[in-house]
Write a protein that holds these residues in place. Structure first.
Motif, PDB file in Angstrom:
ATOM      1  N   GLU A 322       0.854  -1.200   0.000  1.00 41.08           N
ATOM      2  CA  GLU A 322       0.000   0.000   0.000  1.00 41.08           C
ATOM      3  C   GLU A 322       0.881   1.238   0.000  1.00 41.08           C
ATOM      4  OE1 GLU A 322      -2.839   0.276   3.158  1.00 41.08           O
ATOM      5  OE2 GLU A 322      -3.642  -1.730   2.753  1.00 41.08           O
ATOM      6  N   ASP A 323       0.363   2.297  -0.643  1.00 43.53           N
ATOM      7  CA  ASP A 323       1.027   3.600  -0.605  1.00 43.53           C
ATOM      8  C   ASP A 323       0.050   4.618  -0.034  1.00 43.53           C
ATOM      9  OD1 ASP A 323       3.730   3.612  -2.048  1.00 43.53           O
ATOM     10  OD2 ASP A 323       2.480   2.405  -3.384  1.00 43.53           O
ATOM     11  N   SER A 372      -7.621   2.845 -14.843  1.00 47.75           N
ATOM     12  CA  SER A 372      -7.289   3.206 -13.460  1.00 47.75           C
ATOM     13  C   SER A 372      -5.802   3.013 -13.204  1.00 47.75           C
ATOM     14  CB  SER A 372      -8.070   2.336 -12.476  1.00 47.75           C
ATOM     15  OG  SER A 372      -9.451   2.524 -12.676  1.00 47.75           O
ATOM     16  N   GLN A 373      -5.249   3.899 -12.410  1.00 43.49           N
ATOM     17  CA  GLN A 373      -3.836   3.759 -12.034  1.00 43.49           C
ATOM     18  C   GLN A 373      -3.688   3.348 -10.586  1.00 43.49           C
ATOM     19  OE1 GLN A 373      -3.715   7.585 -13.390  1.00 43.49           O
ATOM     20  NE2 GLN A 373      -2.582   7.172 -15.259  1.00 43.49           N
ATOM     21  N   ALA A 387     -11.344  16.377  -0.239  1.00 44.23           N
ATOM     22  CA  ALA A 387     -10.188  16.533  -1.131  1.00 44.23           C
ATOM     23  C   ALA A 387      -9.032  17.131  -0.333  1.00 44.23           C
ATOM     24  CB  ALA A 387     -10.550  17.439  -2.298  1.00 44.23           C
ATOM     25  N   GLY A 388      -7.831  16.617  -0.545  1.00 41.11           N
ATOM     26  CA  GLY A 388      -6.659  17.133   0.165  1.00 41.11           C
ATOM     27  C   GLY A 388      -6.278  16.267   1.362  1.00 41.11           C
ATOM     28  N   GLU A 389      -7.219  15.434   1.847  1.00 43.29           N
ATOM     29  CA  GLU A 389      -6.868  14.531   2.955  1.00 43.29           C
ATOM     30  C   GLU A 389      -6.027  13.376   2.424  1.00 43.29           C
ATOM     31  OE1 GLU A 389     -10.215  13.112   5.266  1.00 43.29           O
ATOM     32  OE2 GLU A 389     -11.069  15.128   5.387  1.00 43.29           O
ATOM     33  N   SER A 390      -5.323  12.721   3.361  1.00 40.99           N
ATOM     34  CA  SER A 390      -4.490  11.583   2.980  1.00 40.99           C
ATOM     35  C   SER A 390      -5.370  10.331   2.845  1.00 40.99           C
ATOM     36  CB  SER A 390      -3.438  11.396   4.073  1.00 40.99           C
ATOM     37  OG  SER A 390      -2.743  10.217   3.871  1.00 40.99           O
ATOM     38  N   CYS A 391      -4.986   9.432   1.931  1.00 38.51           N
ATOM     39  CA  CYS A 391      -5.741   8.169   1.785  1.00 38.51           C
ATOM     40  C   CYS A 391      -4.772   7.041   1.466  1.00 38.51           C
ATOM     41  CB  CYS A 391      -6.794   8.306   0.690  1.00 38.51           C
ATOM     42  SG  CYS A 391      -6.110   8.507  -0.958  1.00 38.51           S
ATOM     43  N   ARG A 392      -5.261   5.816   1.639  1.00 35.14           N
ATOM     44  CA  ARG A 392      -4.458   4.627   1.303  1.00 35.14           C
ATOM     45  C   ARG A 392      -4.762   4.224  -0.135  1.00 35.14           C
ATOM     46  NH1 ARG A 392      -7.122   0.852   5.448  1.00 35.14           N
ATOM     47  NH2 ARG A 392      -5.817  -0.776   4.558  1.00 35.14           N
ATOM     48  N   VAL A 393      -3.717   3.875  -0.869  1.00 34.94           N
ATOM     49  CA  VAL A 393      -3.933   3.398  -2.246  1.00 34.94           C
ATOM     50  C   VAL A 393      -3.106   2.139  -2.508  1.00 34.94           C
ATOM     51  CG1 VAL A 393      -4.456   5.663  -3.279  1.00 34.94           C
ATOM     52  CG2 VAL A 393      -2.092   4.880  -3.203  1.00 34.94           C
ATOM     53  N   VAL A 394      -3.615   1.318  -3.399  1.00 35.76           N
ATOM     54  CA  VAL A 394      -2.817   0.255  -4.010  1.00 35.76           C
ATOM     55  C   VAL A 394      -2.536   0.731  -5.422  1.00 35.76           C
ATOM     56  CG1 VAL A 394      -2.860  -2.098  -4.907  1.00 35.76           C
ATOM     57  CG2 VAL A 394      -3.769  -1.633  -2.643  1.00 35.76           C
TER      58      VAL A 394
END
Ligand SMILES: Nc1nc2c(c(=O)[nH]1)N[C@H]1C(S)=C(S)[C@@H](COP(=O)(O)OP(=O)(O)OC[C@H]3O[C@@H](n4cnc5c(N)ncnc54)[C@H](O)[C@@H]3O)O[C@H]1N2
Ligand code: MOO
Length: 401
Positions: A322-323, A372-373, A387-394
């Protein structure tokens, strides 16, 4: 309903890596070394010259001194004698340094006239000599067990004098799509029919995870047909079914596979897309039942099948990393299912990654999936996010899947 993490843990709990097979080095890229690989020689195998020049004794090399040339030792043809006081031997890059010499005088710092070599600059002791074993020594472990071999590792293993390597066998992953409406891509499509996107997509995923896909023909929506196609599954390492997992009258994967001995571990997880994920076994063969909606099939493939195949293939890193990113748009509050939102990625001037979810998250929309990226991860019951908050992504863009 099980959480994603619990489901992953239960799927991975009793998977055993495949056994070994020997492959030539050229075939070993990406494969997992079964055992530690030790060097079968020293590298370099002897003290070697790193430059074209002359083997000398550094103490003889005051500028203007004249040395007597007593022979040459091209690469692969070591000079058999010694370099005595006031003597030199012509060498090249990769030549063995003869006994008696302790430095290389590069040819730019020498003038040769027949058998006489005049020194122009004094080399330091040991200069331009690659010492025997300075890269690795005989018996030293060069690649540890469990490593996925890179091109660099393969060069190292070859230098360590191995022609082949014992790696884990690629797990055989059988893919069974179900549904009366499913047609082979390219075939005429009957009314109400749909081209089978899941089987080739999952086969590609299996390959990318280090597995060997076997694509079965699509099963009809009957329990006997599903059972018939899955016959002989005992010799596979994993069965992936697709579709027929939900609550509809014709969702018959479980019933069909129970005829050939399926025992179900769980069915349904708290995830979107992918609620009707099933896990079980037929004999010793693990079974993952993926939902039929293509986006759900691929997302569940990434989150559950990929770690399973990587575990079977012997990889130590199983789940996708995860990033973190910054949200590019507002997101509503989430319900009890973990959400995996298809999203684009961009960078703002300070270099931060920005993930923006597509407005449409329908789990049948392959074009959006392919564009999708990343997947934005929304935990169960996540509050609204701005918008602007941090989130987890794969990240999908770095995966080549
Ligand atoms: N009443 C309910 N209906 C549904 C529920 C539910 O909880 N209650 N769950 C929904 C969810 S979530 C999903 S995901 C799907 C999963 O259903 P199945 O796994 O049974 O899949 P199918 O019904 O066989 O197919 C769903 C959809 O995908 C198409 N499909 C299937 N296989 C392929 C393929 N190989 N290539 C291309 N497309 C495929 C199929 O034609 C359907 O359109 O159930 C919801 N329903
Ligand atoms: O898994 Mo389903 O995709 O949420 O429609």
């Amino acid at each position: 309903m099980l959480s994603v993490a619990e489901a992953q843990a239960r799927i991975l709990a009793d998977l055993v890596p495949t056994g070994p097979e020997l492959v030539s080095l050229a075939e070993s890229w990406g494969r997992i070394a079964v055992a530690d690989i030790a060097a079968r020689l020293d590298n370099p195998p002897a003290d070697m010259s790193a430059m074209d020049g002359y083997a000398v004794r550094a103490e003889d090399c005051a500028p203007g001194n004249v040395l007597s040339l007593v022979g040459e030792g091209p690469a692969g043809h070591p000079f058999p004698g010694r370099v005595g006081s006031g003597e030199t031997v012509r060498l090249y890059t990769g030549s063995v340094v003869p006994q008696g010499a302790d430095a290389i005088l590069i040819q730019e710092n020498a003038r040769q006239d027949a058998e006489r070599v005049t020194v122009a600059a004094t080399p330091g002791v040991g200069q331009h000599i690659r010492r025997r074993g300075q890269d690795f020594a005989r018996g030293e472990m060069v690649v540890p067990a469990g490593r996925a071999l890179t091109a660099r590792d393969i060069g190292l293993v070859a230098a360590a004098n191995h022609a082949w390597v014992a790696v884990r066998r690629r797990p055989v992953v059988v893919i069974l799509s179900t549904g009366d409406e499913i047609a082979l891509p390219g075939d005429p499509i009957a009314p109400g029919g749909i081209a089978n996107s899941n089987t080739p997509m999952l086969a590609a995923l299996v390959r990318a995870c280090g597995g060997e896909p076997v694509m079965l023909p699509a099963a009809r929506d009957t329990a006997p047909d599903i059972a018939r196609l899955a016959q002989g599954i005992e010799t596979a390492d994993l069965l992936l079914t697709v579709g027929g997992a939900s609550v509809g009258r014709y969702d018959l994967v479980q019933q069909g596979l129970e005829r050939i001995g399926l025992t179900v571990d769980f069915w349904k997880i708290a995830m979107r897309p992918g609620k009707p994920l099933m896990h079980g076994r037929i004999g010793r063969v693990p079974v993952l039942g993926l939902p039929g909606n293509p986006v759900a099939a691929l997302v569940c493939g990434l989150i559950f099948a990929l770690p399973a195949i990587r575990a079977l293939a012997g990889h130590q890193e199983r789940c996708l990393p995860e990033d973190r990113a910054i949200l590019g748009g507002d997101l509503p509050e989430n319900d009890r299912r973990a959400d995996y939102l298809r999203a684009t990625l961009s960078r703002v001037p300070d270099g931060s990654l920005v993930a923006t979810a597509f407005d449409r998250q329908d789990s049948a929309m392959l074009h959006i999936l392919a564009s999708s990226q990343a997947l934005i991860l929304r935990p169960p019951f996540a509050p609204p996010a701005r918008a602007g908050e941090s989130c987890r992504v794969v990240r999908l863009d770095t995966l080549s899947i």
